[in-house]
Design an enzyme around this catalytic site. Structure first.
Site, PDB file in Angstrom:
ATOM      1  N   HIS B 186       1.056  -1.546   0.012  1.00  0.00           N
ATOM      2  CA  HIS B 186       0.328   0.172  -0.232  1.00  0.00           C
ATOM      3  C   HIS B 186       1.012   1.339  -0.347  1.00  0.00           C
ATOM      4  CE1 HIS B 186      -0.154  -1.284   4.845  1.00  0.00           C
ATOM      5  NE2 HIS B 186       0.703  -0.835   4.162  1.00  0.00           N
ATOM      6  N   VAL B 269      -5.808   2.885  12.150  1.00  0.00           N
ATOM      7  CA  VAL B 269      -6.420   4.192  11.630  1.00  0.00           C
ATOM      8  C   VAL B 269      -7.201   3.593  13.088  1.00  0.00           C
ATOM      9  CG1 VAL B 269      -6.497   5.507   9.302  1.00  0.00           C
ATOM     10  CG2 VAL B 269      -7.933   3.284  10.161  1.00  0.00           C
TER      11      VAL B 269
END
Lengths: 821, 356
Positions: B186, B269
């Site tokens: 990513h 997150v």
């Protein structure tokens, strides 16, 4: 995880439609991937009872079954199944029912029509699981629970809705029905009905001893014992629930362990107590050379370090991954040793990966199973065993919990909610949102000291609690704002800016941008060299070209775990990929294939990440199409024009095209592109015609032209803003100059001499004709230039221009032995 | 006496002469004809001049009037000559132009122009939207260390979340502190690299190629593009994340687009979210593209996990941030209705040319 709503209703009342419930769960982080309606197509299908079975008069393999389905009329049906007996409850489909055609390759739903089978009219069917869409079983008729309500439409009795959950790794607690129920309860406000368990204690039972040698890998091991059990099938309702959850029923003991795992999330394992030596369970690491035959019949060599369950004689199970065949529960088993343990997720994960043995149990252990759950699940299972398989039990046969862990408290401040969510949420509201999820807390002013419920191993810091509150408040209710903070100082990087600009130049020059795979293999890259030619080049200039943009001599980086051998290596060259692209497109149409790509190659650097050098690569075929299909030939100069365009747009002051013989290219139609770098000339690229042998290797059956430039080098030499020069207001004097000289002399030499002699007043020199042929002597050629003279501050007079021109001609005669034509 | 009889005659004669001259002029077709006509009527000894010779016989007070009349006739005839000549030239020119007639329905000359790859186009469009909101573009390496791709992103070794990414590992010696070398799964490592080097505030978008070790099919490629976004300062919150991404979605998919945030999980997150937009094809009514749901999932995002901030020496008590990551191909597929991701790397010119 497949959640049957029928089953879920045992723990919480579902007041919403399945779709609305799915939506609310998804919004709250429990993603429902699919809502599956079981039996939504059933009609005219009922719970029936077999009242009579007679052989078919005309066929040995068929039977005539008379069924009662609660109506006066008792239809007679023809069936080929043999697994039925009088008094069995079965699904009865009457004419007009919709059933899956069990003999079709694709699941096709068909209406049941009147049929005459070997002379007997059948008024309906008794159905298999497959025909009802309840599974793949078409071996026999689906036998229903004896308690099934006679005459009830099957839809009401067996119809179900399955929510298929797509769980993220943090919410593996929802691999348990009761925890899904808790979410539903929190979202809908309906009361949660947790199953209550109790311990059973029959005295004077044989001994179970548990010895945990690796407390870091096995926090807890709770064991239960049941004697005098009878192995057999589990009750229909349990089988139905297992099937709904996607698990295959095996026998009552195994089904109970699976059922309780699905209910609470605690994997359980049942051993045949009589096959466990001395009733002793040892939790330890496997020793070098140990073997175990697992339940699937595979004999597996264990690596030292894998966690096993052993008895004094050796391993009997792979802890948390799969049981051993030898201690398996069989039809003859009478004494059950039940394991409920808590294993280290990493250890389980490594063993599962090493043996490629994923299971429902390992999946749960890998995500973490709280040690507190072990005795609860064990007691639940023991209750079921006694109830279903009979026997005498001691739930608490042993429980080793070496270092009981204290649940941490987490502080949640009201200020954190506002700070992270951008929304004022009173701490009392936050507390109300947390309570139904099972969190306990103490409030101190505007703070909560929170303890997470035992199944929520994912909650470990205040941010986690903020998410819990936010998802219960609803993300949709958080206000939508824009950042109000200071703007950071930042400027775009030159490489990014120039990459964009270079792409614009290439697009303007008529090239289509390609994006090729950065993964390749060495065979594909080595096609760039003619067969038998070494990648190690000895001459300086070709070697410099190779080092700059075609480092075929560099050993590339390989992947440890490539998906295919075609793409197992990080490329060191870009040209191979674009030539493949060229070939691919030329096969599809004849002309006009012009591609470019700006992308990295990966050049290994010892002990560091590879250098990712960004190259601009362009290729074109031999022809282009101009107006109305005119086929125009591309030449070296076509692609050189593109190269010049890039160099000029980068504002690069001094560049040269130097003839070079590199094996990938045509030896006389190729130039190294060099850029002045202080005193030195540095090779930044190559432009030329591809060697015919190389083109052929790529299946390009025509001349191909290519350009490769090192974009990083060009960026280093670029000048972003060209300084403005006022256009002269004085007229230019334009003169033509045609000379004849040795054809061998590069045109660039002429330009250099003319510029040197022309001085500051020579504004430009533009070639307008090259001629070689009968009009000039053999071995000579004529070059014709337009010379433009101009002074910035005055109008030049003819005498001045004549002087310069004479000087130029003299210089050309002396230096290059050129003659005026 | 002759005077009295001739005087009224001269205007009449002039009128007759003018009519005659006009008649003759209209028969002229060549330069020679015009010259002859001019000599005949307007020349020094032409018919008009001849006629005026008789003026001497007129009473003195009549002479100016008749003289003026004669001059007017002369001027009119001269103008008529010029007009007639011009008309003739125009006629000749028209003939010449007719000879130059083109079939204007033939195709025009093709302008040679290439085109950017659709991924680049969509990437640029997306980056442009964020750049206008004060984000700046940063790039990072495609080959990464485990430390940046996983460890510093709150994904320690053997964390079950690692199964979210099928990773290609590079056959190279691991380095202590940095771990194994791998192909980034990513663009999130760029977040960490930027924060390691820059104190807050930070507002970046990081585009680039990422790799997943999985089988290729219509919706999966081993190589694809992502854009990572990160904003950190002393007041960023979830509302800001919603605002920025809502503004983004509306610019990209149209002003009436509805944006939905649902709770989700990414280890770096907390809180985490997934973003869906109302289907731009059916406006949310349900169609084939949105699989009848009315919604299209477009990206993942959330508030930067305190462990990630701590790992780069940002004080999580003082600073907060949001991060998001989106797949460029997915957006391009939605935008253009492309049903197979493999088109993007097929480099078939017939595909690429559609994105001129």
């Amino acid at each position: 995880m497949r959640v049957s709503l029928r089953w879920l209703e045992e723990y919480v009342q579902v007041t919403l439609s399945a779709d609305e419930l799915a939506h609310q769960l998804t919004m709250a982080g429990i993603e429902v991937a699919q809502v599956i309606q079981v039996g939504d197509f059933w009609k005219n299908t009922f719970v029936g009872k077999i009242v009579d079975i007679k052989p078919h008069p005309n066929a040995d393999r068929l039977q005539l079954v008379t069924v009662d389905y609660g109506q006066e009329q008792q239809p007679t049906l023809v069936t080929g199944a043999s697994n039925i007996a009088k008094e069995d409850k079965v699904p009865v489909a009457l004419l007009g029912a919709m059933l899956i055609d069990a003999y079709s390759d694709t699941p096709e739903i068909k209406e049941l029509k009147p049929a005459v089978l070997r002379g007997i009219k059948s008024e309906g069917m008794v159905c298999s699981a497959k025909e009802l869409g309840l599974g793949d079983d078409h071996e026999g008729i689906l036998i229903l629970d004896p308690e099934a309500p006679l005459g009830e439409p099957l839809q009401n009795y067996l119809g179900d809705t399955i929510l298929e959950l797509d769980l993220k790794p943090n919410r593996s607690d929802c691999l348990a029905m009761v925890n899904v129920a808790r979410e539903v309860s929190a979202l809908t406000g309906e009361r949660l009905r947790q199953p209550v368990t109790r311990q059973i204690d029959t005295p004077s039972q044989p001994v179970v001893r548990v010895d945990i040698k690796e407390p870091k890998l096995c926090a807890r091991y709770a064991a239960g014992l049941v004697t005098e059990v009878t192995i057999g099938p589990s009750p229909r309702w349990m089988q139905d629930r297992l099937l709904a959850a996607g698990m295959r029923p095996i026998n009552n003991i195994v089904d109970i362990t699976n059922y309780v795992m699905l209910e609470f999330g605690q994997p359980l394992h049942a051993f045949d107590y009589d096959k466990v030596a001395e009733g002793r369970i040892i939790v330890r690491r496997a020793r070098y050379g140990e073997h175990l035959t697992t339940l699937d019949g595979e004999e597996r060599e264990l690596s030292a370090g894998m966690l096993v369950i052993a008895d004094p004689n050796g391993p009997i199970a792979l802890a948390g991954v799969m049981g051993g065949l030898e201690t398996e529960v069989t039809a003859d088993t009478t004494r059950i040793l039940l394991e409920a343990a808590s294993f280290n997720p990493t250890s389980i994960r490594r063993t599962r990966q090493a043996l490629a043995l994923p299971s429902e149990a390992s999946r749960r252990f890998e995500q973490g199973v709280p040690p507190e759950l072990a005795p609860i699940a064990r007691d639940r299972a023991i209750e079921f065993i006694v109830e279903i398989a009979g026997g005498r039990a001691r739930s608490h046969a042993a429980d080793s919990y070496v270092r009981p862990q204290q649940r941490p408290t987490i502080e949640l401040a009201e200020a954190d909610l506002a700070r992270l969510l951008g929304m004022e949420i009173p701490i009392t509201t936050a507390a109300e949102k947390l309570r139904p999820l099972g969190f306990s807390y103490r409030r101190q002013d505007s703070r909560l000291q929170v303890t997470a419920p035992l199944h929520r191993l994912d909650v470990s810091c205040a941010a986690d609690l903020v998410e819990e509150v936010a998802r219960m408040v609803g993300y949709d209710n958080i206000p939508t704002t824009l950042p109000s903070g200071p703007l950071p100082d930042a400027a775009p990087t030159p490489l990014r800016t120039w990459t964009d600009r270079a792409k614009q130049v290439m697009v303007g020059a008529g090239f289509a941008e390609a994006i090729t795979y950065t993964l390749t293999n060495t065979t594909r890259m080595e096609r760039l060299l003619p067969k038998g030619i070494s990648a190690e080049l000895t001459e300086d200039l070709p070697r410099e070209v190779a080092e700059a943009v075609l480092p075929l001599h560099a050993e590339p980086l390989h992947l440890k775990n490539p998906f295919t051998s075609e793409a197992g290596t990080l490329r060191t060259v870009t040209l191979a990929g674009l030539l493949e692209t060229l070939a691919h497109n030329l096969r599809r149409r004849t002309d006009d294939v012009h591609f470019f790509e700006i992308a990295p190659v990966f050049l290994p650097v010892r002990g560091k990440l590879p250098e990712e050098r960004r190259l601009l690569t362009a290729v074109m075929g031999q022809f282009r199409t101009e107006q109305w299909g005119a086929r125009v030939e591309n030449s070296f100069f076509t692609i050189k024009g593109a190269a010049e365009q890039v160099l000029q747009r980068f504002g690069i002051a001094g560049y040269d095209f130097v003839p070079v013989a590199h094996p990938t290219f045509h030896p006389y139609r190729t130039a190294a592109v060099t850029v002045r770098h202080g005193e030195a000339e540095r090779v930044v690229g190559v432009v030329g015609e591809i060697n015919a042998e190389v083109s052929a290797a790529f299946d390009v059956d025509q001349r191909a032209l290519a350009l490769v430039l090192d974009l990083n080098e060009l960026v280093a030499q670029s000048r972003a803003i060209q300084q403005f020069t006022a256009p002269s207001r004085h007229p230019a004097v334009v003169q033509d100059l045609a000379i004849v000289l040795d054809a061998e002399i590069p045109a660039e030499r002429v330009v250099e001499e003319v510029r040197a002699a022309g001085g500051a007043l020579l504004e430009s020199i533009d070639l307008f004709d090259v001629y070689q042929g009968p009009q000039v002597p053999e071995g000579k050629r004529s070059l014709a230039y337009t010379l433009t003279f101009r002074a910035p501050d005055r109008t030049l007079n003819d005498a001045e221009v004549t002087t310069i021109r004479d000087r130029i001609i003299f210089k050309l005669q002396v230096s290059l032995n050129a003659e005026l034509r | 006496m002759a005077d009295e009889t001739t005087a009224p005659d001269i205007p009449t004669q002039l009128e007759a002469l003018e009519r005659e001259a006009e008649a003759q002029l209209s028969a002229c077709a060549a330069d020679a004809d015009f010259n002859e006509w001019r000599t005949t009527y307007l020349g020094r000894s032409g018919k008009v001049t001849q006629l005026l010779r008789g003026l001497g016989g007129l009473p003195k007070e009549e002479r100016p009037r008749i003289g003026q009349l004669a001059n007017t006739v002369k001027q009119r005839l001269a103008a008529a000559l010029e007009a007639q000549q011009a008309q003739l030239r125009r006629n000749e020119h028209a003939e010449a132009l007719k000879a130059e007639a083109l079939d204007v329905t033939l195709p025009g000359e093709p302008v040679r122009a290439g085109q950017l790859h659709p991924i680049t186009q969509v990437l640029n469009e997306i980056l442009g939207i964020f750049e206008r909101m004060g984000f700046h573009v940063v790039e990072g390496p495609e080959v990464e260390w485990d430390r940046y791709n996983f460890a510093l992103l709150n994904i320690p070794a053997d964390h079950p979340a690692r199964d979210m990414w099928d990773t290609f590992y590079v056959d190279a010696e691991p380095v202590s502190n940095l771990g194994s070398m791998l192909l980034r799964t990513h663009t999130s490592p760029v977040q960490v690299r930027v924060m390691e080097e820059t104190p807050p505030p930070v507002r970046i978008v990081a585009p680039g190629r990422v790799y997943r070790n999985e089988a290729t099919d219509a919706s999966h490629e081993a190589i694809f593009y992502q854009i990572e976004g990160l904003a950190v300062d002393d007041r960023i919150n979830m509302g800001d994340l919603k605002g920025v991404l809502t503004a983004f979605a509306r610019q990209l998919f149209g002003g009436k687009t509805r944006v939905r945030f649902n709770c989700s999980y990414f280890p770096f997150v907390e809180p985490g979210a997934e973003v869906s937009i109302s289907c731009h094809v059916c406006s949310g009514n349900g169609c084939r593209v949105c699989k009848q749901t009315g919604w299209l999932e477009i990206l993942g995002c959330g508030i930067v996990h305190p462990n990630v901030l701590r790992a780069v020496n940002y004080d999580p008590e003082k600073y907060s941030g949001f991060a998001f990551g989106l797949g460029v191909e997915r957006i391009a597929m939605l935008k253009y209705g492309i049903d197979d991701i493999r088109y993007f790397y097929g480099n078939d010119i017939r595909f690429l040319e559609q994105f001129r």
